[in-house]
Design a protein around this motif. Sequence first.
Motif, short mmCIF file in Angstrom:
data_model
loop_
_atom_site.label_atom_id
_atom_site.label_comp_id
_atom_site.label_asym_id
_atom_site.label_seq_id
_atom_site.Cartn_x
_atom_site.Cartn_y
_atom_site.Cartn_z
N UNK A 1 -17.85 6.74 -13.42
CA UNK A 1 -16.55 7.19 -14.08
C UNK A 1 -16.03 6.65 -14.65
N UNK A 2 -14.87 6.13 -14.90
CA UNK A 2 -13.69 5.70 -16.07
C UNK A 2 -13.79 4.54 -15.89
N UNK A 3 -13.24 4.41 -14.24
CA UNK A 3 -12.97 3.83 -13.78
C UNK A 3 -14.04 2.33 -13.45
N UNK A 4 -15.16 2.88 -13.26
CA UNK A 4 -16.44 2.12 -12.45
C UNK A 4 -16.61 1.28 -14.28
N UNK B 1 -14.59 -1.48 -14.37
CA UNK B 1 -14.67 -2.78 -13.97
C UNK B 1 -15.94 -3.16 -14.09
N UNK B 2 -17.21 -2.55 -14.84
CA UNK B 2 -18.05 -3.44 -15.60
C UNK B 2 -18.18 -4.24 -16.45
N UNK B 3 -16.95 -3.81 -17.13
CA UNK B 3 -16.65 -4.56 -18.55
C UNK B 3 -15.94 -5.80 -18.44
N UNK B 4 -14.86 -5.40 -16.83
CA UNK B 4 -14.60 -6.83 -16.47
C UNK B 4 -15.32 -7.61 -15.65
N UNK B 5 -16.72 -7.28 -14.45
CA UNK B 5 -17.19 -7.85 -14.81
C UNK B 5 -18.39 -9.19 -14.97
N UNK B 6 -18.48 -8.00 -16.60
CA UNK B 6 -19.51 -9.05 -17.39
C UNK B 6 -19.23 -9.87 -17.90
N UNK B 7 -17.30 -9.82 -18.28
CA UNK B 7 -16.82 -10.73 -18.99
C UNK B 7 -15.96 -11.99 -18.00
N UNK B 8 -16.12 -11.65 -17.05
CA UNK B 8 -15.72 -12.94 -15.46
C UNK B 8 -16.84 -13.70 -14.91
N UNK C 1 -6.58 -0.74 -8.14
CA UNK C 1 -7.07 -0.78 -7.11
C UNK C 1 -6.55 -1.56 -5.75
N UNK C 2 -5.04 -2.39 -5.98
CA UNK C 2 -5.06 -3.62 -5.45
C UNK C 2 -5.16 -4.60 -5.26
N UNK D 1 -16.43 1.16 -8.65
CA UNK D 1 -17.21 1.25 -8.35
C UNK D 1 -16.71 -1.08 -8.03
N UNK D 2 -16.65 -1.57 -7.57
CA UNK D 2 -16.49 -3.19 -7.56
C UNK D 2 -17.37 -4.06 -8.17
N UNK D 3 -18.81 -3.74 -8.01
CA UNK D 3 -19.79 -4.36 -8.09
C UNK D 3 -20.65 -3.96 -9.79
N UNK D 4 -20.22 -2.64 -10.58
CA UNK D 4 -20.26 -2.09 -11.03
C UNK D 4 -20.45 -3.41 -12.57
N UNK D 5 -21.31 -3.36 -13.24
CA UNK D 5 -21.88 -4.31 -14.26
C UNK D 5 -22.50 -5.88 -13.79
N UNK D 6 -22.85 -5.91 -12.59
CA UNK D 6 -23.42 -6.96 -11.86
C UNK D 6 -24.03 -7.68 -12.22
#
Length: 515
Positions: free
Chosen positions: A149-152, A155-162, A207-208, A409-414
Amino acid sequence: MRFASSALSALSASALLLSGAGAMELNLDDPASIKKAAGIAAAGMRKLYTGDNPGDVAGNLPDPYYWWEAGAMFGALIDYWYYTGDDQYNNITAQAMQHQIGQYNAFMPNNQSKSLGNDDQAFWGMAAMSAAENKLPDLPTKGDLAGPSWLALAQAVFNTQAVRWNDKTCGGGLNWQIYQFNNGYTYRNTISNGCYFNIAARLYKYTGNETYNKEAVKTWNWESRIGLFDKELHFYDGSDETKNCSDINQIQWTYNLGVHLSGAAAMWNATQDDIWKERITQMIKTMGETFFKNDVMYEVACELNGKCNTDQRSFKAYLARWMGYTMLVAPWTKDLMWTKIRTSAAAAAKQCNAAGTNQCGLRWYNDGVNDGSTGVGEQMAAMEIIQNLLISNVSGPVTEKKGGTSKSDPTAGGEAEIDPIVFSEITTGDKAGAGFLTTVVLIGILAVGQKIFNLKTWKKLPESTTMCDHSWDDSPNPFTNPIVFYATGPEYGPCTLLTACLGHPFFLHPTFTED
């Protein structure tokens, strides 16, 4: 160059604008006219995209455009569909974004690894975030266009950068480049960190999830602490970890302020905290003083002197985009920015008349005279500022609880690697693959009203080192045509490529002195 106040005043006073053969027609108060004008700019931009041609690569723009600008362009087309309702570019947008997903479902395609920056990845991630916020239908789960999904994806970009947050030096922050073998890895540029802040803020609003809130606040506070912006919220270009971020490169670009403006607006929307309202208000004040003359937007660091490179010619598009987003999620800002939107849109449309066509130029303040600088960036900037006139026709970005349809998918890119592989050797071919952006080399940039830097000396190499070859590129664009040296000696082995790049431990370091 000075602005012609009388000409601009006349421009602002007229709602219907016609200038010369083939000029773009725009009535600032007629939605149909606005949609038509935005559509003309979009069509001119689309003509420059070749990724859907047989044998070409979906999602790539032709030379001289870098991969990141293609992601920015598709983000613009998502906005275009949202504002105008014209869906003719949705298919090529979905095709391009699906094709460029790459590793970890996080916009990290292998064929971009030699020039992949955190900012590059983030521009694709922000396009995915816009798709989720604007309810562009998610990619299918089956078939040739299947994907997350677009949201996932955001989220994957965020997780890989975090996991790349680097507190070994500078007290934190993201490096410009993802991989250590790339030119400019040690640079902590504002746009990479600003994009991370932006994605975190918008994910929090959507997402909150408090994790995103904490990361957005952490990033803002870190940027403030090391001086990437000052008390008046002038946003500067970056710093370097080789000096523990003690020196700040103070050149200013529209997109650095813009990416923080829209991120702060998302944070205000989600928290209703007055601290974000105060910051937004100050950013809009600084924006007007720095990047507008008589309410017409311009790129202060390079536009007046004709030094904007291909990348920089697109930067106004992003400030325009993020001004629109800000007005949608923080409606009270409309009164602070609407005159600038209208005046700049009128000025942009008036000069979209190159060679008797509707090609748009770079300089909007020339009272309808096209400066001959045309391309993806110029079309995108004109389109973005014009379509902002339609914000009253849309309801604003959705959230997970209020109208959102894109699946989380909060775990995307994890599963991404924390420590990237480092190449043991840098070859001559890498010179072409490593894209120089913004101010890694500042030759030829004379920023009006800002500090001016000149390249004075090169860091002295060990006496045992000899120069076995060198090349000098006299191109007026030092960002894509760097100075290159080849050296030999005990530290380098046989003739080895040394690229003049700020801060990289393997390369010659330019020393900048302030005039």
